[in-house]
Design a protein around this motif. Structure first.
Motif, short mmCIF file in Angstrom:
data_model
loop_
_atom_site.label_atom_id
_atom_site.label_comp_id
_atom_site.label_asym_id
_atom_site.label_seq_id
_atom_site.Cartn_x
_atom_site.Cartn_y
_atom_site.Cartn_z
N LEU A 34 1.03 -1.34 0.13
CA LEU A 34 -0.11 0.12 0.26
C LEU A 34 0.85 1.32 -0.09
O LEU A 34 1.45 1.53 1.21
CB LEU A 34 -0.99 0.02 1.47
CG LEU A 34 -1.95 1.31 1.12
CD1 LEU A 34 -3.07 0.94 0.40
CD2 LEU A 34 -2.55 1.07 2.75
N PRO A 35 1.19 1.54 -1.05
CA PRO A 35 2.15 2.59 -0.68
C PRO A 35 1.63 4.47 -0.32
O PRO A 35 -0.19 4.31 -0.49
CB PRO A 35 1.99 3.18 -2.93
CG PRO A 35 0.78 2.95 -3.45
CD PRO A 35 0.45 1.36 -2.08
N ALA A 36 1.94 4.95 -0.43
CA ALA A 36 1.45 5.88 0.67
C ALA A 36 1.22 7.50 -0.35
O ALA A 36 1.55 7.24 -1.35
CB ALA A 36 2.28 6.76 1.53
N PRO A 37 0.14 8.21 -0.12
CA PRO A 37 -0.13 9.12 -1.10
C PRO A 37 0.57 9.87 -2.41
O PRO A 37 0.88 10.51 -3.10
CB PRO A 37 -1.20 9.82 -0.64
CG PRO A 37 -2.12 8.80 0.62
CD PRO A 37 -0.16 8.27 0.62
N THR A 38 1.61 10.05 -0.89
CA THR A 38 2.65 11.47 -1.63
C THR A 38 3.80 10.09 -2.19
O THR A 38 3.79 11.02 -3.43
CB THR A 38 3.88 11.62 -0.31
OG1 THR A 38 4.13 10.65 0.85
CG2 THR A 38 2.97 12.67 0.36
N LEU A 39 3.81 9.18 -2.24
CA LEU A 39 4.66 8.18 -3.26
C LEU A 39 3.66 7.80 -4.55
O LEU A 39 4.42 8.14 -5.64
CB LEU A 39 5.03 6.48 -2.52
CG LEU A 39 5.66 6.21 -3.40
CD1 LEU A 39 7.30 6.40 -3.68
CD2 LEU A 39 6.24 4.80 -2.62
N MET A 44 3.58 9.51 -10.01
CA MET A 44 2.37 9.79 -11.66
C MET A 44 3.28 10.99 -11.99
O MET A 44 3.35 11.13 -13.27
CB MET A 44 0.80 10.71 -10.23
CG MET A 44 -0.09 11.01 -11.72
SD MET A 44 -1.08 11.68 -11.32
CE MET A 44 -1.94 10.34 -10.30
N ILE A 45 4.14 11.87 -11.33
CA ILE A 45 4.86 12.98 -12.26
C ILE A 45 5.83 12.10 -13.12
O ILE A 45 5.86 12.75 -13.64
CB ILE A 45 5.59 13.56 -10.66
CG1 ILE A 45 4.65 14.94 -9.99
CG2 ILE A 45 6.91 14.75 -11.51
CD1 ILE A 45 4.83 15.19 -9.13
N ARG A 216 2.43 1.94 -9.96
CA ARG A 216 1.85 2.74 -10.22
C ARG A 216 -0.13 2.34 -11.08
O ARG A 216 -0.17 2.88 -11.52
CB ARG A 216 2.69 2.00 -11.99
CG ARG A 216 3.88 3.06 -12.03
CD ARG A 216 4.98 2.49 -12.79
NE ARG A 216 6.36 2.83 -13.29
CZ ARG A 216 7.14 3.07 -14.27
NH1 ARG A 216 6.29 1.53 -15.32
NH2 ARG A 216 7.74 3.29 -14.18
N VAL A 217 -0.06 1.16 -10.48
CA VAL A 217 -1.36 0.83 -10.28
C VAL A 217 -2.25 1.34 -9.63
O VAL A 217 -2.99 1.98 -10.26
CB VAL A 217 -1.66 -0.97 -9.46
CG1 VAL A 217 -2.97 -0.89 -9.54
CG2 VAL A 217 -0.75 -1.76 -9.67
N PHE A 218 -1.78 2.94 -8.83
CA PHE A 218 -2.83 3.52 -7.68
C PHE A 218 -2.59 4.70 -8.61
O PHE A 218 -3.70 5.55 -8.37
CB PHE A 218 -2.63 3.84 -6.53
CG PHE A 218 -2.64 2.80 -5.38
CD1 PHE A 218 -4.16 3.30 -4.48
CD2 PHE A 218 -2.16 1.50 -4.63
CE1 PHE A 218 -4.11 2.04 -3.94
CE2 PHE A 218 -2.44 0.61 -4.72
CZ PHE A 218 -3.02 1.36 -3.04
N VAL A 219 -1.62 4.82 -9.49
CA VAL A 219 -1.91 6.02 -10.63
C VAL A 219 -2.70 6.01 -11.69
O VAL A 219 -3.88 6.87 -12.18
CB VAL A 219 -0.16 5.88 -11.79
CG1 VAL A 219 -0.39 7.12 -12.20
CG2 VAL A 219 1.06 6.93 -10.20
#
Length: 252
Positions: A34-39, A44-45, A216-219
């Protein structure tokens, strides 16, 4: 939506993101779990330049499929409204078609029509078609009976009654179906790409998941949500534009 109503869900979302960030750091959760939102934002950038062609491919697919879905839904509803006997025959088949999972239809379409864009577009059309058709039929059925009786007394024919009364009265219902279908269509387009495509958000998501690159999945998930909201917002603006006459009549 007014600002006074927007700040509450915005605050709730902000608190959820803060809680998510703190929890991942406090419990030292691995980024592949579970990546952190900041990560996610950082990822994404970094991937955005290479991710853009995937987004463009999915948007093109959804726009084509959704456009045909709108056309098919409104046309079918109009025909079924004009010919009630056809409605009695066709409606059970429409309902049955919605009980077949997309995940089952997609592989069949790939077998029948190949691995190009056509089967994916067909899946999006089928997803958008049903809510638009049903909402349009409901809209036609909610026409004011007194106004219809008045137009008949004035000598209006069926064509004039349909275009001058029934269709305008059905516009709010039509847009209700379109808004529902808009959010479903983006998700359906992504799912369709899982089963066979060279590029697209679904392809990007599948490749990222198979290599355990969870950020990247969350992106991909975030971009899918944003696209769905943009589609919904666009048709919400169109609805306000096309139903302005109705609101003005109510206010007066």
């Amino acid at each position: 939506m007014k600002f006074s109503k927007m700040w509450r869900p915005a605050l709730a979302l902000l608190l959820f993101i803060i809680f998510w960030e703190v929890a991942t750091r406090l419990f030292e959760i691995e980024s592949w779990v579970l990546p952190a939102p900041t990560l996610i934002v950082k990822e994404m950038i970094e991937v955005f330049p290479t991710f853009m062609p995937h987004i463009a491919s999915t948007v093109k697919l959804v726009l084509i499929g959704f456009s045909f879905g709108i056309l098919a839904g409104i046309t079918t509803a109009t025909v079924l409204h004009i010919f009630p006997i056809m409605r009695e025959i066709v409606m059970p088949f429409l309902v049955i078609s919605q009980n077949i999972p997309i995940i089952v239809l997609a592989p069949l379409f790939m077998i029948w029509f190949g691995l190009g864009d056509f089967p994916k577009i067909l899946i999006i059309v089928m997803t958008a078609f049903f809510p638009i058709a049903i909402a349009t039929l409901d809209g036609f059925g909610q026409t004011d009976r007194e106004l219809m009786h008045y137009m008949k007394m004035m000598g209006a024919n069926r064509k004039q009654i349909f275009f001058k009364l029934q269709l305008p009265c059905a516009i709010p219902s039509i847009f209700s179906g379109i808004k529902i279908a808009a959010t479903y269509s983006v998700m359906t387009g992504v799912v369709a790409e899982w089963l066979g495509a060279q590029k697209g958000i679904g392809v990007f998501m599948t490749l990222s998941a198979s290599s355990y690159r969870t950020p990247r999945v969350f992106v991909a998930i975030v971009v899918t949500i944003v696209l769905s909201l943009l589609f919904f917002g666009f048709f919400l603006l169109l609805e306000k534009l096309f139903t302005r006459w109705n609101r003005e009549g109510v206010e007066k």
